[in-house]
Scaffold this motif. Structure first.
Motif, PDB file in Angstrom:
ATOM      1  N   ARG A 228       0.751  -0.764  -0.637  1.00  0.00           N
ATOM      2  CA  ARG A 228      -0.058  -0.003   0.133  1.00  0.00           C
ATOM      3  C   ARG A 228       1.036   1.103   0.193  1.00  0.00           C
ATOM      4  N   CYS A 229       0.542   2.290  -1.192  1.00  0.00           N
ATOM      5  CA  CYS A 229       0.513   3.328  -0.439  1.00  0.00           C
ATOM      6  C   CYS A 229       0.202   4.297   0.308  1.00  0.00           C
ATOM      7  N   HIS A 230       0.168   5.241   1.349  1.00  0.00           N
ATOM      8  CA  HIS A 230      -0.475   5.780   2.305  1.00  0.00           C
ATOM      9  C   HIS A 230       0.158   7.570   1.843  1.00  0.00           C
ATOM     10  N   GLY A 231      -0.765   8.141   1.515  1.00  0.00           N
ATOM     11  CA  GLY A 231      -0.824   9.341   0.874  1.00  0.00           C
ATOM     12  C   GLY A 231      -1.710  10.344   1.530  1.00  0.00           C
ATOM     13  N   ARG A 232      -2.268  10.973   0.664  1.00  0.00           N
ATOM     14  CA  ARG A 232      -3.535  12.120   1.329  1.00  0.00           C
ATOM     15  C   ARG A 232      -4.503  13.023   0.472  1.00  0.00           C
ATOM     16  N   TYR A 233      -6.147  12.539   0.652  1.00  0.00           N
ATOM     17  CA  TYR A 233      -6.848  12.833  -0.464  1.00  0.00           C
ATOM     18  C   TYR A 233      -7.130  14.494  -0.774  1.00  0.00           C
ATOM     19  N   ALA A 234      -7.219  14.882  -1.438  1.00  0.00           N
ATOM     20  CA  ALA A 234      -7.193  16.671  -2.208  1.00  0.00           C
ATOM     21  C   ALA A 234      -7.459  17.021  -2.737  1.00  0.00           C
ATOM     22  N   HIS A 235      -8.352  17.816  -3.219  1.00  0.00           N
ATOM     23  CA  HIS A 235      -8.786  18.635  -4.345  1.00  0.00           C
ATOM     24  C   HIS A 235      -8.258  18.758  -5.288  1.00  0.00           C
ATOM     25  N   SER A 236      -8.519  18.727  -6.346  1.00  0.00           N
ATOM     26  CA  SER A 236      -7.366  18.496  -7.851  1.00  0.00           C
ATOM     27  C   SER A 236      -7.280  19.811  -8.379  1.00  0.00           C
ATOM     28  N   ALA A 237      -8.507  20.457  -7.702  1.00  0.00           N
ATOM     29  CA  ALA A 237      -7.450  21.872  -8.624  1.00  0.00           C
ATOM     30  C   ALA A 237      -7.276  23.018  -7.425  1.00  0.00           C
ATOM     31  N   ALA A 238      -7.595  22.693  -6.033  1.00  0.00           N
ATOM     32  CA  ALA A 238      -7.514  23.594  -5.030  1.00  0.00           C
ATOM     33  C   ALA A 238      -5.626  23.168  -4.320  1.00  0.00           C
ATOM     34  N   VAL A 239      -5.378  22.233  -5.131  1.00  0.00           N
ATOM     35  CA  VAL A 239      -4.050  21.933  -3.913  1.00  0.00           C
ATOM     36  C   VAL A 239      -3.017  21.764  -4.802  1.00  0.00           C
ATOM     37  N   PRO A 240      -2.464  22.913  -4.895  1.00  0.00           N
ATOM     38  CA  PRO A 240      -1.002  22.833  -5.701  1.00  0.00           C
ATOM     39  C   PRO A 240       0.462  21.824  -5.336  1.00  0.00           C
ATOM     40  N   ARG A 241       0.916  21.434  -6.745  1.00  0.00           N
ATOM     41  CA  ARG A 241       1.885  20.212  -6.381  1.00  0.00           C
ATOM     42  C   ARG A 241       2.377  19.971  -5.260  1.00  0.00           C
ATOM     43  N   HIS A 242       3.248  21.489  -4.643  1.00  0.00           N
ATOM     44  CA  HIS A 242       3.876  21.475  -3.586  1.00  0.00           C
ATOM     45  C   HIS A 242       3.365  20.960  -1.897  1.00  0.00           C
ATOM     46  N   LEU A 243       2.208  20.816  -2.225  1.00  0.00           N
ATOM     47  CA  LEU A 243       1.171  20.107  -0.722  1.00  0.00           C
ATOM     48  C   LEU A 243       1.164  19.346  -0.978  1.00  0.00           C
ATOM     49  N   MET A 279      -1.498  -6.215  -9.586  1.00  0.00           N
ATOM     50  CA  MET A 279      -2.918  -5.599  -8.896  1.00  0.00           C
ATOM     51  C   MET A 279      -2.523  -3.644  -9.053  1.00  0.00           C
ATOM     52  N   LEU A 280      -3.157  -2.598  -9.249  1.00  0.00           N
ATOM     53  CA  LEU A 280      -3.148  -1.814  -8.931  1.00  0.00           C
ATOM     54  C   LEU A 280      -3.914  -0.796  -8.560  1.00  0.00           C
ATOM     55  N   GLN A 281      -4.755  -0.176  -7.713  1.00  0.00           N
ATOM     56  CA  GLN A 281      -5.749   0.338  -7.356  1.00  0.00           C
ATOM     57  C   GLN A 281      -5.924   1.765  -6.848  1.00  0.00           C
ATOM     58  N   THR A 282      -6.737   2.648  -7.213  1.00  0.00           N
ATOM     59  CA  THR A 282      -7.388   3.327  -6.108  1.00  0.00           C
ATOM     60  C   THR A 282      -8.324   2.582  -5.488  1.00  0.00           C
ATOM     61  N   ASP A 283      -8.720   3.474  -3.822  1.00  0.00           N
ATOM     62  CA  ASP A 283      -9.887   2.897  -3.773  1.00  0.00           C
ATOM     63  C   ASP A 283     -11.348   3.142  -4.167  1.00  0.00           C
ATOM     64  N   SER A 284     -11.853   2.468  -4.698  1.00  0.00           N
ATOM     65  CA  SER A 284     -13.650   2.487  -5.324  1.00  0.00           C
ATOM     66  C   SER A 284     -14.097   3.241  -4.823  1.00  0.00           C
ATOM     67  N   ALA A 285     -14.748   3.290  -3.374  1.00  0.00           N
ATOM     68  CA  ALA A 285     -15.098   4.367  -2.538  1.00  0.00           C
ATOM     69  C   ALA A 285     -14.778   5.639  -2.053  1.00  0.00           C
ATOM     70  N   GLU A 286     -13.270   5.665  -2.677  1.00  0.00           N
ATOM     71  CA  GLU A 286     -13.089   7.200  -2.441  1.00  0.00           C
ATOM     72  C   GLU A 286     -12.727   7.744  -3.367  1.00  0.00           C
ATOM     73  N   HIS A 287     -12.471   7.665  -4.088  1.00  0.00           N
ATOM     74  CA  HIS A 287     -11.296   7.743  -5.287  1.00  0.00           C
ATOM     75  C   HIS A 287     -12.155   8.870  -5.904  1.00  0.00           C
ATOM     76  N   ALA A 288     -12.164   9.519  -6.821  1.00  0.00           N
ATOM     77  CA  ALA A 288     -12.866  10.466  -7.878  1.00  0.00           C
ATOM     78  C   ALA A 288     -11.629  11.497  -9.493  1.00  0.00           C
ATOM     79  N   MET A 289     -12.020  11.953 -10.404  1.00  0.00           N
ATOM     80  CA  MET A 289     -11.321  12.147 -11.212  1.00  0.00           C
ATOM     81  C   MET A 289     -10.286  13.631 -10.399  1.00  0.00           C
ATOM     82  N   THR A 290     -11.495  14.374  -9.516  1.00  0.00           N
ATOM     83  CA  THR A 290     -11.337  15.424  -9.326  1.00  0.00           C
ATOM     84  C   THR A 290     -10.365  15.265  -7.872  1.00  0.00           C
TER      85      THR A 290
END
Ligand SMILES: [Zn+2]
Length: 424
Positions: A228-243, A279-290
């Motif tokens: 697993r890789c644990h990161g942080r969910y964030a808004h695709s338009a609002a969060v810049p790359r370095h954050l 095998m490679l997957q994001t969590d389908s209950a959480e993931h979204a294009m945005t």
């Protein structure tokens, strides 16, 4: 003897082809072939083989672990000199040749030796193992491990078949067999060789135009089935790359690194190394294009025939995961590591088989192979060799195909190798 052997095996061709067809028909599932480990279709295959053997003057019976044993009559010594083995089961919806080809090849060798009246000063035994394929009970090589006495009652009780939910112990009991876990069913100290013919499960022979190969070694592997890789969910338009703590990008970079490292090894001549992320997957209950992906699950699977090379590759992946974790603010948790060590095959047998193959004028190429029952015998200290036969469409699928002319070449090479040992 050479020509007699080739002719005799050619004469058997239609008989053996019919045997493949009969078993294929009796164990088809409507889509492919399903010979369920320790189940009805696997037994059906064994019974058809046993009946065929008896009809052609060979002895055939199941041993205490439920494996099919075929011997020449009057030569049923407790300790065989040469064992020819492979497996009776298939994966669910598999093909007709993976496993079965090796058992029928062994029977072909016994028949050829018998009808040439060449009864060698060797006790030959053909073993048709049950339960080699891992999907049924989650583990591979059950029949050969039971034969070798490496699988005891407690383990057999704990293993469940994925579809029946019943334990291996229960399946064994229904067949009148048991797991003793107390050493080999036959003494192996006299065994001069374990030989196995198997279809090649990759496309190398198809692409090189060779019908046969001799296996150089059995690949081992280092696997992480649930990384697993644990990161942080964030808004695709609002969060810049370095954050961002983008688990998907970090994982994709780790996999790209492993593939590039593999390419370097391949270019340096390490043709035995393989790397796969299956095998490679994001969590389908959480993931979204945005959404920036906060969590990714994946698998890592590397293989090779050299433990040091595999270990070096493995360490390079771990070091890169650490670096990427810092760069991306994520955490890699690779989970449980599983795998098997690479298994060398016997250099003397490899040389003998290649020399036998060269009698026809050509050279038989060498190539590494994947896990087979042969690995269990090699690890148990029995000199072990393998012959690979070209097949199209890979293995473990209904489209598996082996040309019967290639098969006859393989049986001939197997028989020549056995007779060469007898002549020593
Ligand atoms: Zn197989």
């Amino acid at each position: 003897m050479q020509n007699g052997l080739t002719d005799e095996i050619a004469r058997q061709g239609p008989l053996l082809e019919e045997l493949f067809a009969t078993i294929g028909k009796a164990t088809g599932d409507g889509v492919g072939i399903s010979r369920d480990a320790y189940g009805a279709a696997e037994t059906r295959a064994g019974d058809i083989l046993a009946e065929f053997c008896r009809r052609h003057g060979l002895s055939a019976a199941y041993d205490r672990a439920g494996n099919l044993n075929v011997t020449a009559p009057g030569r049923e010594a407790a300790a065989p000199d040469v064992i020819i083995g492979s497996h009776l089961d298939s994966v669910p919806r598999g093909g007709n040749y993976d496993g079965l080809a090796g058992v029928i090849a062994g029977i072909g060798v016994l028949l050829a030796v018998q009808s040439l009246g060449a009864a060698p000063a060797l006790d030959l035994r053909v073993l048709g193992f049950r339960g080699e394929e891992s999907p049924w009970f989650g583990q591979a090589y059950l029949g050969s491990r039971l034969f070798l006495g490496q699988l005891g009652p407690a383990e057999a009780e704990a293993m469940r078949r994925f579809d029946t939910g019943r334990s291996l112990a229960d399946h064994l009991k229904a067949l009148g067999a048991t797991a003793n876990g107390e050493g080999p069913l036959l003494p192996l100290d006299k065994a001069r060789a374990y030989l196995e013919l198997h279809i090649e499960q990759g496309p190398l022979l198809e692409s090189s135009g060779d019908a046969l190969a001799v296996a150089s070694a059995i690949r081992g592997n280092i696997r992480y089935p649930a990384a697993r890789c644990h990161g942080r969910y964030a808004h695709s338009a609002a969060v810049p790359r370095h954050l961002r703590a983008d688990a998907l990008v970090a994982t994709a970079r780790l996999i790209a690194f492993a593939d590039a490292h593999w390419q370097e090894l391949a270019e340096a001549g390490r043709a035995d190394v393989v790397f796969t992320c299956g095998m490679l997957q994001t969590d389908s209950a959480e993931h979204a294009m945005t959404k920036v992906a906060g969590e990714v699950s994946f698998s890592l699977n590397l293989g090779g025939t050299d433990a040091a090379v595999m270990q070096g590759f493995h360490e390079a992946i771990l070091a890169r995961a650490e670096k990427l974790a810092r760069q991306h603010g994520v955490r890699f948790d690779l989970g449980t590591r599983v795998g098997t060590p690479p298994t060398p095959l016997h250099p003397g047998l490899i040389a003998r088989m290649r020399a036998a193959g060269a009698q026809g004028g050509g050279t038989v190429p060498l190539m590494p192979t994947v896990g087979h029952d042969a690995a269990m015998f090699a690890r148990a200290g029995v000199p072990t060799g393998m012959i690979l036969v070209r097949n199209s469409h890979g293995s473990h699928n209904p489209a598996e195909h082996m040309d019967m002319a290639d098969f006859a070449r393989g049986v001939t090479l197997l028989a020549q190798s056995v007779l060469a040992m007898a002549a020593e």
